[in-house]
Scaffold this active site. Structure first.
Site, mmCIF file in Angstrom:
data_model
loop_
_atom_site.group_PDB
_atom_site.id
_atom_site.type_symbol
_atom_site.label_atom_id
_atom_site.label_comp_id
_atom_site.label_asym_id
_atom_site.label_seq_id
_atom_site.Cartn_x
_atom_site.Cartn_y
_atom_site.Cartn_z
ATOM 1 C CE1 TYR A 128 -3.693 2.515 0.659
ATOM 2 C CE2 TYR A 128 -2.376 3.292 2.503
ATOM 3 C CZ TYR A 128 -3.443 3.448 1.649
ATOM 4 O OH TYR A 128 -4.263 4.548 1.775
ATOM 5 C CG ASP A 223 5.872 3.823 0.546
ATOM 6 O OD1 ASP A 223 6.212 4.506 1.544
ATOM 7 O OD2 ASP A 223 4.686 3.630 0.233
ATOM 8 C CE LYS A 251 2.288 4.707 8.040
ATOM 9 N NZ LYS A 251 0.923 4.575 8.420
#
Ligand code: PMP
Length: 419
Positions: A128, A223, A251
């Site tokens: 994702y 990523d 994050k």
């Protein structure tokens, strides 16, 4: 509000029941409006590596807020955080700050296409990368949990440029690159998959991707929105010693506030506006509160002691769950890298998305609900990663393992009710 939530996985659809509404949180503990407390392994899906509301981060945010919350003009905090990121990641010479992981991956893809004058991208099934159109194909995380492999509203003309391969399968990547010669701009990958549950890269996988991308003139994008500064100082690329061309962060670098970034080699980043022609902008990008929270978080991680502590606590938790599963006779695979882990209800190790989907989601549902009842908050889906913080102490781990043992006994003997 659709589903009553601002992001789908929060609605508890995969596990039943009502979502927990948070009143407040501190350290490893989150408390709800009904007066219950939970040991929290969601941790805002990864950012809170120091736990909830750490003093240093709260102080940094307050200090920044008193000086103004947003300017639309540069601040030195941007340079400070950029320097820390560049010093930590040898592959990154320059960064651009954005507000979310989705923006980071969307922009990195645009940059890769601009740099190579090619359109196609390769992504792994079950990875994702946020909800940008081009990457919302066979995505993990909430898209898996809700059984939406790709979303209506995403034009086929866009996803036609997205080529899919299974995670951990170098032959598949080689074949796709071969049959799309001179057309692939980049391969984007979570170097440690976290959005189908935690799936580590097989030995040699990341090195293999590096050499395949070089051979076919495609860029390699890591990523690291989840793994960056989470599994190690500098993230998975430092842990495994592989240099991508572009990196996406999010994050942890925002310390619980909205901050993300993409960065990479000088010659590539020079193409970003205003230095170059690739346009990308943001009203709140490089927000001073988010930068201050990120800086305070990274400064607390820099000497490495936190990672050693996280490794020890996470290893103990993983071993404890694995032992409890063996004792109960329930097939469980605890998969872990640093403070990212997932116990899969599966008979064999999970190395890709297809295998992850074979997990026993009914067993997970019961497991989740017993843990919730016993004051342990894990992500409400089999296909998510648990996170630990530096505030998860021995008492928290012991309480968690006691709840885990009870949940596994219930899975073995579903008709037995409470203690
Ligand atoms: N990439 C990865 C690897 C992620 O885990 C996530 C979020 N879970 C994203 C991108 C998207 O980030 P955001 O939710 O901040 O848009």
């Amino acid at each position: 509000m659709p589903g009553g939530v601002s992001s789908p996985v929060r609605a508890f659809q995969a596990v039943g029941g009502q979502p927990v509404f948070v009143k407040q949180a501190q350290g490893a503990t989150v408390s709800d409006l009904d007066g219950n407390s939970y040991i929290d392994y969601i941790l805002s899906y990864g950012p809170l590596i120091l736990g909830h509301a750490p003093d240093a981060v709260v102080a940094a945010i307050s200090k920044a807020a008193r000086k103004g919350t947003s300017f639309g003009m540069p601040v030195t905090l941007e340079a400070e955080l950029a320097e820390l990121i560049v010093s930590a990641l040898p592959s990154v010479q320059r960064v651009r700050f954005v507000n979310s992981g989705t923006e980071a991956t969307m922009s990195a893809i645009r940059l890769a296409r601009a740099a190579t004058s090619r359109s196609k991208i390769i992504k792994c099934t079950g990875c994702y990368h946020g909800h940008t159109d081009a990457l919302l194909v066979q995505a993990g995380s909430g898209a898996t949990t809700l059984g939406v492999p790709s979303s209506p509203g995403v034009p086929e003309s866009i996803t036609a440029h997205t080529l899919l391969v299974p995670f951990n399968d170098l032959d598949a990547v080689a074949q796709v690159l071969e049959s799309n010669r001179n057309q692939v701009a980049a391969m984007i990958v979570e170097p440690i998959a976290g959005n189908m549950g935690t799936v580590p890269p097989a030995p040699g996988y990341l090195a293999g991707l590096r050499s395949l991308c070089d051979r076919f003139g495609a860029l390699l994008i890591f990523d690291e929105v989840m793994s960056g500064f989470r599994v190690a100082w500098g993230g998975a690329q430092n842990l495994y010693g592989i240099k991508p061309d572009l990196t996406c962060l999010g994050k942890v670098i925002g310390g619980g506030l909205p901050c993300a970034a993409y960065g990479g080699r000088d010659d590539l980043m020079k193409l970003v506006a205003p230095e170059g022609p690739m346009y990308q902008a943001g009203t709140l990008s490089g927000n001073p509160l988010a930068l201050a929270a990120g800086l305070a978080t990274l400064e607390a991680l820099q000497d490495g002691a936190a990672y050693a502590q996280l490794e020890q606590a996470s290893a103990a938790l993983a071993q404890g769950i694995q032992a409890a599963a063996a004792e109960a006779g329930v097939p469980v695979q605890v998969q872990r890298v640093g403070s990212m882990l997932t116990p899969f209800f599966a008979a064999a190790p999970v190395t890709n998305y297809a295998q992850a989907l074979h997990s026993d989601t009914q067993a997970f549902k019961l497991f989740f609900n017993v843990l919730l009842d016993r004051g342990v908050m894990i992500p409400p889906s089999q296909f998510e990663t648990w996170f630990l913080s530096t505030r998860h102490d021995q008492a928290a781990l012991d309480a968690t393992l006691a709840a885990v043992r009870e949940a596994l006994q219930r899975i073995k003997n579903p008709n037995q009710t409470s203690r």
